[in-house]
Motif scaffolding. Structure first.
Motif, PDB file in Angstrom:
ATOM      1  N   LEU A   1      78.298  94.031 -20.400  1.00  0.00           N
ATOM      2  CA  LEU A   1      77.049  94.748 -20.687  1.00  0.00           C
ATOM      3  C   LEU A   1      76.187  93.883 -21.584  1.00  0.00           C
ATOM      4  O   LEU A   1      76.667  93.353 -22.596  1.00  0.00           O
ATOM      5  CB  LEU A   1      77.380  96.075 -21.377  1.00  0.00           C
ATOM      6  CG  LEU A   1      76.206  96.885 -21.914  1.00  0.00           C
ATOM      7  CD1 LEU A   1      75.306  97.345 -20.769  1.00  0.00           C
ATOM      8  CD2 LEU A   1      76.722  98.075 -22.714  1.00  0.00           C
TER       9      LEU A   1
ATOM     10  N   ALA B   1      74.539  96.221  -5.691  1.00  0.00           N
ATOM     11  CA  ALA B   1      74.145  97.280  -6.592  1.00  0.00           C
ATOM     12  C   ALA B   1      74.439  98.619  -5.923  1.00  0.00           C
ATOM     13  O   ALA B   1      74.521  98.702  -4.693  1.00  0.00           O
ATOM     14  CB  ALA B   1      72.665  97.157  -6.920  1.00  0.00           C
TER      15      ALA B   1
ATOM     16  N   PRO C   1      67.203  94.478 -15.856  1.00  0.00           N
ATOM     17  CA  PRO C   1      67.979  95.647 -15.427  1.00  0.00           C
ATOM     18  C   PRO C   1      68.285  95.636 -13.934  1.00  0.00           C
ATOM     19  O   PRO C   1      69.345  96.100 -13.510  1.00  0.00           O
ATOM     20  CB  PRO C   1      67.067  96.816 -15.803  1.00  0.00           C
ATOM     21  CG  PRO C   1      66.315  96.318 -16.991  1.00  0.00           C
ATOM     22  CD  PRO C   1      66.059  94.867 -16.701  1.00  0.00           C
TER      23      PRO C   1
ATOM     24  N   THR D   1      71.628  94.365 -12.469  1.00  0.00           N
ATOM     25  CA  THR D   1      72.850  95.166 -12.576  1.00  0.00           C
ATOM     26  C   THR D   1      73.503  95.329 -11.209  1.00  0.00           C
ATOM     27  O   THR D   1      72.860  95.768 -10.253  1.00  0.00           O
ATOM     28  CB  THR D   1      72.532  96.553 -13.167  1.00  0.00           C
ATOM     29  OG1 THR D   1      72.071  96.391 -14.510  1.00  0.00           O
ATOM     30  CG2 THR D   1      73.765  97.447 -13.154  1.00  0.00           C
TER      31      THR D   1
ATOM     32  N   GLN E   1      81.753  93.499 -12.931  1.00  0.00           N
ATOM     33  CA  GLN E   1      80.557  94.315 -13.157  1.00  0.00           C
ATOM     34  C   GLN E   1      79.636  93.643 -14.168  1.00  0.00           C
ATOM     35  O   GLN E   1      80.073  93.223 -15.244  1.00  0.00           O
ATOM     36  CB  GLN E   1      80.948  95.701 -13.679  1.00  0.00           C
ATOM     37  CG  GLN E   1      79.772  96.595 -14.022  1.00  0.00           C
ATOM     38  CD  GLN E   1      79.008  97.062 -12.802  1.00  0.00           C
ATOM     39  OE1 GLN E   1      79.607  97.483 -11.811  1.00  0.00           O
ATOM     40  NE2 GLN E   1      77.670  96.995 -12.862  1.00  0.00           N
TER      41      GLN E   1
ATOM     42  N   THR F   1      76.138  94.685 -16.140  1.00  0.00           N
ATOM     43  CA  THR F   1      75.211  95.770 -16.428  1.00  0.00           C
ATOM     44  C   THR F   1      74.187  95.295 -17.446  1.00  0.00           C
ATOM     45  O   THR F   1      74.554  94.798 -18.506  1.00  0.00           O
ATOM     46  CB  THR F   1      75.946  96.998 -16.991  1.00  0.00           C
ATOM     47  OG1 THR F   1      76.950  97.421 -16.058  1.00  0.00           O
ATOM     48  CG2 THR F   1      74.972  98.144 -17.232  1.00  0.00           C
ATOM     49  N   VAL F   2      72.910  95.420 -17.075  1.00  0.00           N
ATOM     50  CA  VAL F   2      71.826  94.985 -17.948  1.00  0.00           C
ATOM     51  C   VAL F   2      71.041  96.222 -18.373  1.00  0.00           C
ATOM     52  O   VAL F   2      70.464  96.909 -17.529  1.00  0.00           O
ATOM     53  CB  VAL F   2      70.906  93.981 -17.239  1.00  0.00           C
ATOM     54  CG1 VAL F   2      69.846  93.460 -18.215  1.00  0.00           C
ATOM     55  CG2 VAL F   2      71.716  92.829 -16.671  1.00  0.00           C
ATOM     56  N   SER F   3      71.013  96.495 -19.658  1.00  0.00           N
ATOM     57  CA  SER F   3      70.303  97.661 -20.158  1.00  0.00           C
ATOM     58  C   SER F   3      68.879  97.295 -20.540  1.00  0.00           C
ATOM     59  O   SER F   3      68.597  96.174 -20.965  1.00  0.00           O
ATOM     60  CB  SER F   3      71.032  98.230 -21.374  1.00  0.00           C
ATOM     61  OG  SER F   3      71.055  97.288 -22.430  1.00  0.00           O
TER      62      SER F   3
END
Length: 120
Positions: A11, A40, A86, A89, A115, A117-119
């Motif tokens: 993340l 995705a 994002p 992701t 995985q 995940t880009v917030s």
């Protein structure tokens, strides 16, 4: 058999960086193409980047942000991902194809995926 294993997902905030690694092991005579793909949720798997003896190829969406490289001595592939967004992701998977022996017994093996995940 040839096994492929990825690592390095996680993340990260938008604008951050991650480095993915992939290593192939088993009965390998020669590796031809190594590539990174991603999928995705709700979307089809797409090519991110690949590297052959002739050079590299990138998806338009990652050009200038991602860099693919390989270490032939270690049967390893890397993906340096900078300026992450994002929309990057996804589950990132490594694909390796080549030859098991000099009799042209080929293989095409995939890893389980990692995985990213880009917030925002």
């Amino acid at each position: 058999q040839v096994q492929v294993m990825e690592s390095g997902g996680g993340l990260v905030h938008a604008g951050g960086s991650l480095r993915l690694s992939c290593t192939a092991s088993g009965t390998i005579f020669k590796i031809n193409t190594m590539g990174w793909y991603r999928q995705a949720p709700g979307k089809q798997r797409e090519l991110v980047a690949l590297i052959t003896g002739a050079g590299t190829r990138y998806a338009d969406s990652v050009k200038g942000r991602f860099t693919i490289s390989r270490n032939n001595a270690k049967n390893s592939l890397y993906l340096q991902m900078d300026s992450l967004k994002p929309e990057d992701t996804a589950v990132y998977s490594c694909d390796v194809d080549g030859l098991r022996n000099s009799d042209y017994d080929s293989f095409d093996s995939w890893g389980q995926g990692t995985q990213v995940t880009v917030s925002s």
